[in-house]
Design a protein around this motif. Structure first.
Motif, PDB file in Angstrom:
ATOM      1  N   UNK A 158       0.840  -1.191   0.000  1.00  0.00           N
ATOM      2  CA  UNK A 158       0.000   0.000   0.000  1.00  0.00           C
ATOM      3  C   UNK A 158       0.879   1.246   0.000  1.00  0.00           C
ATOM      4  N   UNK A 159       0.386   2.269  -0.617  1.00  0.00           N
ATOM      5  CA  UNK A 159       1.096   3.548  -0.599  1.00  0.00           C
ATOM      6  C   UNK A 159       0.817   4.272   0.714  1.00  0.00           C
ATOM      7  N   UNK A 160       1.759   4.182   1.639  1.00  0.00           N
ATOM      8  CA  UNK A 160       1.530   4.768   2.963  1.00  0.00           C
ATOM      9  C   UNK A 160       1.857   6.253   3.036  1.00  0.00           C
ATOM     10  N   UNK A 161       2.382   6.795   1.964  1.00  0.00           N
ATOM     11  CA  UNK A 161       2.771   8.209   2.015  1.00  0.00           C
ATOM     12  C   UNK A 161       1.564   9.128   2.172  1.00  0.00           C
ATOM     13  N   UNK A 162       0.409   8.620   1.785  1.00  0.00           N
ATOM     14  CA  UNK A 162      -0.795   9.441   1.939  1.00  0.00           C
ATOM     15  C   UNK A 162      -1.054   9.787   3.399  1.00  0.00           C
ATOM     16  N   UNK A 163      -0.531   8.952   4.269  1.00  0.00           N
ATOM     17  CA  UNK A 163      -0.663   9.268   5.688  1.00  0.00           C
ATOM     18  C   UNK A 163       0.070  10.582   5.995  1.00  0.00           C
ATOM     19  N   UNK A 164       1.197  10.783   5.309  1.00  0.00           N
ATOM     20  CA  UNK A 164       1.936  12.036   5.454  1.00  0.00           C
ATOM     21  C   UNK A 164       1.133  13.205   4.931  1.00  0.00           C
ATOM     22  N   UNK A 169      -2.155  17.979   6.075  1.00  0.00           N
ATOM     23  CA  UNK A 169      -3.487  18.601   6.069  1.00  0.00           C
ATOM     24  C   UNK A 169      -3.819  19.148   7.460  1.00  0.00           C
ATOM     25  N   UNK A 170      -3.558  18.358   8.463  1.00  0.00           N
ATOM     26  CA  UNK A 170      -3.869  18.781   9.834  1.00  0.00           C
ATOM     27  C   UNK A 170      -2.964  19.919  10.273  1.00  0.00           C
ATOM     28  N   UNK A 171      -1.705  19.768   9.918  1.00  0.00           N
ATOM     29  CA  UNK A 171      -0.697  20.759  10.328  1.00  0.00           C
ATOM     30  C   UNK A 171      -0.881  22.086   9.589  1.00  0.00           C
ATOM     31  N   UNK A 172      -1.024  21.985   8.289  1.00  0.00           N
ATOM     32  CA  UNK A 172      -1.022  23.201   7.466  1.00  0.00           C
ATOM     33  C   UNK A 172      -2.416  23.812   7.315  1.00  0.00           C
ATOM     34  N   UNK A 173      -3.340  23.047   6.806  1.00  0.00           N
ATOM     35  CA  UNK A 173      -4.677  23.607   6.533  1.00  0.00           C
ATOM     36  C   UNK A 173      -5.407  23.957   7.832  1.00  0.00           C
ATOM     37  N   UNK A 174      -5.332  23.049   8.781  1.00  0.00           N
ATOM     38  CA  UNK A 174      -6.076  23.294  10.017  1.00  0.00           C
ATOM     39  C   UNK A 174      -5.233  24.029  11.063  1.00  0.00           C
ATOM     40  N   UNK A 175      -3.936  24.010  10.846  1.00  0.00           N
ATOM     41  CA  UNK A 175      -3.077  24.741  11.774  1.00  0.00           C
ATOM     42  C   UNK A 175      -2.935  24.118  13.151  1.00  0.00           C
ATOM     43  N   UNK A 179      -0.100  17.320  17.768  1.00  0.00           N
ATOM     44  CA  UNK A 179      -0.704  16.088  17.269  1.00  0.00           C
ATOM     45  C   UNK A 179      -0.231  14.896  18.101  1.00  0.00           C
ATOM     46  N   UNK A 180      -1.077  13.886  18.167  1.00  0.00           N
ATOM     47  CA  UNK A 180      -0.656  12.624  18.781  1.00  0.00           C
ATOM     48  C   UNK A 180      -0.764  11.527  17.734  1.00  0.00           C
ATOM     49  N   UNK A 193       5.703   2.672   8.670  1.00  0.00           N
ATOM     50  CA  UNK A 193       5.706   3.646   7.579  1.00  0.00           C
ATOM     51  C   UNK A 193       4.858   4.862   7.923  1.00  0.00           C
ATOM     52  N   UNK A 194       3.736   4.601   8.579  1.00  0.00           N
ATOM     53  CA  UNK A 194       2.848   5.721   8.895  1.00  0.00           C
ATOM     54  C   UNK A 194       3.457   6.620   9.955  1.00  0.00           C
ATOM     55  N   UNK A 195       4.083   6.045  10.916  1.00  0.00           N
ATOM     56  CA  UNK A 195       4.770   6.828  11.947  1.00  0.00           C
ATOM     57  C   UNK A 195       5.877   7.667  11.321  1.00  0.00           C
ATOM     58  N   UNK A 196       6.592   7.098  10.390  1.00  0.00           N
ATOM     59  CA  UNK A 196       7.657   7.852   9.713  1.00  0.00           C
ATOM     60  C   UNK A 196       7.075   8.987   8.888  1.00  0.00           C
ATOM     61  N   UNK A 197       5.968   8.705   8.220  1.00  0.00           N
ATOM     62  CA  UNK A 197       5.322   9.752   7.430  1.00  0.00           C
ATOM     63  C   UNK A 197       4.830  10.872   8.347  1.00  0.00           C
ATOM     64  N   UNK A 198       4.352  10.479   9.491  1.00  0.00           N
ATOM     65  CA  UNK A 198       3.897  11.426  10.515  1.00  0.00           C
ATOM     66  C   UNK A 198       5.041  12.342  10.934  1.00  0.00           C
ATOM     67  N   UNK A 199       6.178  11.721  11.215  1.00  0.00           N
ATOM     68  CA  UNK A 199       7.372  12.462  11.605  1.00  0.00           C
ATOM     69  C   UNK A 199       7.825  13.383  10.478  1.00  0.00           C
ATOM     70  N   UNK A 200       7.849  12.846   9.269  1.00  0.00           N
ATOM     71  CA  UNK A 200       8.300  13.616   8.115  1.00  0.00           C
ATOM     72  C   UNK A 200       7.474  14.869   7.903  1.00  0.00           C
ATOM     73  N   UNK A 201       6.175  14.734   8.035  1.00  0.00           N
ATOM     74  CA  UNK A 201       5.291  15.885   7.835  1.00  0.00           C
ATOM     75  C   UNK A 201       5.576  16.962   8.863  1.00  0.00           C
ATOM     76  N   UNK A 202       5.846  16.556  10.079  1.00  0.00           N
ATOM     77  CA  UNK A 202       6.178  17.533  11.122  1.00  0.00           C
ATOM     78  C   UNK A 202       7.461  18.283  10.768  1.00  0.00           C
ATOM     79  N   UNK A 203       8.428  17.544  10.321  1.00  0.00           N
ATOM     80  CA  UNK A 203       9.711  18.138   9.960  1.00  0.00           C
ATOM     81  C   UNK A 203       9.489  19.217   8.886  1.00  0.00           C
ATOM     82  N   UNK A 204       8.787  18.812   7.841  1.00  0.00           N
ATOM     83  CA  UNK A 204       8.488  19.758   6.752  1.00  0.00           C
ATOM     84  C   UNK A 204       7.803  21.009   7.263  1.00  0.00           C
ATOM     85  N   UNK A 205       6.852  20.804   8.141  1.00  0.00           N
ATOM     86  CA  UNK A 205       6.044  21.929   8.615  1.00  0.00           C
ATOM     87  C   UNK A 205       6.738  22.701   9.722  1.00  0.00           C
ATOM     88  N   UNK A 206       7.875  22.183  10.156  1.00  0.00           N
ATOM     89  CA  UNK A 206       8.577  22.877  11.213  1.00  0.00           C
ATOM     90  C   UNK A 206       7.860  22.820  12.555  1.00  0.00           C
TER      91      UNK A 206
END
Lengths: 337, 337
Positions: A158-164, A169-175, A179-180, A193-206
Motif C-alpha cells: 500500500x502507498x503509505x505516504x498518503x498518511x503524510x 493537512x492537519x498541520x497546514x490547513x487546520x493549523x 498532534x498525537x 511507515x505511517x509513523x515515519x510519514x507522521x514524523x516527516x510531515x512535522x519536519x516539513x512543517x517545522x
DNA sequence: TTGTAGGCGTTATCAT
DNA sequence: ATGATAACGCCTACAA
C-alpha cells in the motif's frame, strides 16, 4: 451412494474398461468414444465416485491450494483481506490454507511446513523471519504483502505516504500544533511507515512532533485504551492521528462518552476507510486503502504470475476528508445522516 | 541447499541405504542403528530434504488437515472462531483449510470438494444445504456448529436461552414495556433462537412484543442502520435488544452522536461479551458466550473424536449485567474508567 | 536391524 | 480411440 471406497480402478472394472479411460472421462478429455464415455459416466454417477485429491495431486505434482499467512489479528482489515484472497482462490478452483501466527517463534517452522502443501504462499510482512521467507521462496511461489522494502521477493504494498499528506493537512490547513499518533510502529511494517510519514510531515512543517507514539494495538478496544492515556493526562492534543479506523473509532467513542466534541474539542483521523468511517458522526477523516484489491492482486499473482520473475506492485491510497478532522461537512441535507 | 528435487529415494542412494531406512529415520522410528541413522541424518541435513506431503498423505491415507466453513462475515466473532480453531489445529500438528461462503449457491459443491482434502470438516449451521451435509458426513468427520436441532451429525452449540433471561430482566426487573429486537432471524440459526427467546419472554411477561424485528446484519455498521430506523421513526422504544455486541455498539455510537443518553433515554443490550463491551461507557449489558471454546471444542472433536459416534455438546452462556440496560454501575471508583 | 516389494489413487507416455 | 505400463513420493508388511 456411499463413495468411501470407490477408486478409479474400481470404476474401470465395473465399466469393463481400462483405468486410463476412466481417467479421461473423469477429466473430460475429448479422446474417448461417446459410447464408452456414457458407460463410464453411468458407473461414476451410480457409485458416487470422486477422484482422490491426493492421488491426482501427486500425479500432477500440483496441490491446487494456496496459503495465506498473517498475524492472528482480528478486525475488518483481516476479514477483508481474507475474503478477497479466498474469492480469488475460488475463482481458479483452488482451496485456501490459512495460517494465523500466534506464538511468533513457532510460526517459522509452521510456514515452512505449509509451503510443502501449497502451490503458492502469501505472507504478510513481519510475520516470519527473512530466513523462513528464503526457504519458502525456494519451494513455492511467494508474495510478501505490505513489505517495507522491495527485496528479492515479489511484493504487493500500500502507498503509505498518503498518511503524510493527511498529517500535512492537519498541520497546514487546520493549523493544529499538537498532534498525537496512536499505533505501535514496531507492531507492523505499515504502522512503521505511517509513523515515519507522521514524523516527516512535522519536519516539513517545522512543528515539533511528540517524542513517542501512543503504543497500542490495532483493535477498537486499543483505541479506548489510547483515549484513556491521552485524555486522562494533562494537556490534550489538538488532533490525534490513529494508525487505523478501528482505533480511531474506539477513541471517538470514548471521547464522546466523556462529553467531548469531535472535532471541536479534539480532531481524530484514521486509516482504511472501512464502512463505519462514513457512517459514524462526525464522519471519520481517513485514508482509503484497497484492502480487497491487495488480497486479490496477491492471489492472482500466486495463481498466474510467472514463477521466476519478481514484481513489485504498489496500490494507490487516497485522502478521504470528512468532518472528524475539522473540515466542514460536505454538501447534502444538514439534518439527518 | 535447494531441496526442490530431493526425494526419499535420492537420499537413500546418497546414504547407501534402502528407502525404507530413510523413511524410518525421517519419521524417528526407533528401529534403526545409531550408525545408519547418523549417516542418513547427515544427508538429510545437507540436502535439505523434506518429505513430500502428498506422497506421505497418500500412503497414510490421511490428509493432516481440517477444514472450517462459514459464511463470509466479518467481525470479532469470526476472528475469535477462526483463531480458536486454528490454535487447536496447530496443536495436533495439522493444517487448516478455510472456506468462506460468498455465493450461497456454489458453496455446496465447494464444500463437498473440500471434504475430499481434509480429515474433518467444521461447518457453521446454515451455510450449506442438508444434502451437502449428508454428503460430507459420508466422506469425513463432520461437526456442525450452532445448529438449532440435534440431528444425526455431531453438534456444538451455544445456549441461546440466556437471551430470554436477559429479555425477562428488561421486562420484569426494569419494567420496560416497549422493546425492539435488532437482528435478522432468517440470517443465522443463532439469531433465530434469540428472536424466539425474545418472543417467549414477552409471552411469559404478558407484554406484547413488536410485530417485526429490525432486520439488519451483524456488523457494527448494521447497528447504525438499525439506529436510524429506530430513532428516526415516531415513538422510540424503552430498550433495544441487539442480536450481538457489534450492532449494539453501533447503535450506542449513533445514539450518543444524537445526544441521547444510554440507558436513560434508551437502554441497549448485546450478545457475545466481546472486549469492547466492558470498555465502552456505559458498559454494555450482554450475554457472554465462549466463542473460542466453541471453536476449540469443535476442532478437538474433529481431531480426536470417535468417528462414528455422534455427540451433542451445548456450551453454557451467562448474563453479564452492566450499565447499558439501566442497572446501577457496579462497585468501583465512581470517576475514571 | 535392514532391505525388498507392493500399494496408496491418479496421470501420462507410449504402443496398438 | 483404447490399453498397458511406468511414474508421482512415500509407507509398511514381510522377508532376510
Amino acid at each position: 451412494m456411499g463413495n468411501s471406497r470407490v477408486s478409479l480402478r474400481w470404476v474401470a472394472q465395473q465399466a469393463g474398461v481400462s483405468p486410463a479411460t476412466v481417467s479421461r472421462v473423469s477429466r473430460g478429455s475429448a479422446t474417448v468414444s461417446p459410447e464408452l464415455r456414457e458407460r463410464v459416466l453411468r458407473i461414476i454417477e451410480e457409485s458416487g465416485y470422486r477422484p482422490n485429491h491426493l492421488g491426482r495431486a501427486l500425479a500432477e505434482t500440483r496441490h491446487g491450494a494456496l496459503g495465506l499467512v498473517f498475524p492472528g489479528l482480528s478486525g475488518p482489515y483481516f476479514s477483508e483481506l481474507l475474503q478477497g484472497f479466498e474469492e480469488e482462490v475460488q475463482e481458479s478452483g483452488d482451496s485456501m490454507f490459512l495460517l494465523a501466527s500466534h506464538s511468533h517463534s513457532e510460526t517459522d517452522t509452521r510456514v515452512i511446513d505449509l509451503a510443502g502443501r501449497v502451490d503458492g504462499l502469501a505472507i504478510l510482512a513481519g510475520t516470519v523471519s527473512d530466513a523462513a521467507l528464503e526457504q519458502v521462496a525456494r519451494q513455492v511461489r511467494l508474495v510478501v504483502m505490505c513489505a517495507r522494502e522491495r527485496g528479492a521477493h515479489t511484493t504487493v504494498t500500500m502507498d503509505n505516504t498518503t498518511f503524510g499528506a493527511l498529517a500535512r493537512h492537519l498541520l497546514v490547513e487546520h493549523g493544529y500544533r499538537r498532534l498525537a499518533f496512536v499505533g505501535n510502529p514496531d507492531g507492523s511494517p505499515d504502522v512503521t511507515s505511517r509513523w515515519e510519514a507522521f514524523l516527516g510531515a512535522h519536519r516539513e512543517a517545522g512543528v515539533v512532533p511528540p517524542a513517542e507514539p501512543v503504543r497500542v494495538g490495532l483493535q477498537q478496544s486499543d483505541g479506548i485504551i489510547a483515549a484513556q492515556q491521552i485524555l486522562d493526562g494533562g494537556q490534550r492534543p489538538d488532533a490525534v492521528m490513529c494508525a487505523n479506523d478501528e482505533t480511531a473509532l474506539g477513541l471517538v467513542l470514548n471521547a464522546l462518552g466523556r462529553g467531548l466534541r469531535v472535532p471541536d474539542d479534539l480532531a481524530v483521523t484514521g486509516f482504511d476507510d472501512m464502512d463505519m468511517a462514513a457512517m459514524v458522526r462526525p464522519g471519520l477523516t481517513t485514508v482509503r486503502q484497497p484492502i480487497r484489491e491487495l488480497a486479490t492482486t496477491t492471489a492472482r499473482l500466486l495463481a498466474d504470475g510467472e514463477p521466476r520473475v519478481t514484481r513489485h506492485i504498489t496500490l494507490p491510497t487516497r485522502l478521504v476528508l470528512r468532518e472528524s478532522c475539522g473540515c466542514r461537512p460536505a454538501a447534502a441535507g444538514p439534518s439527518d445522516n
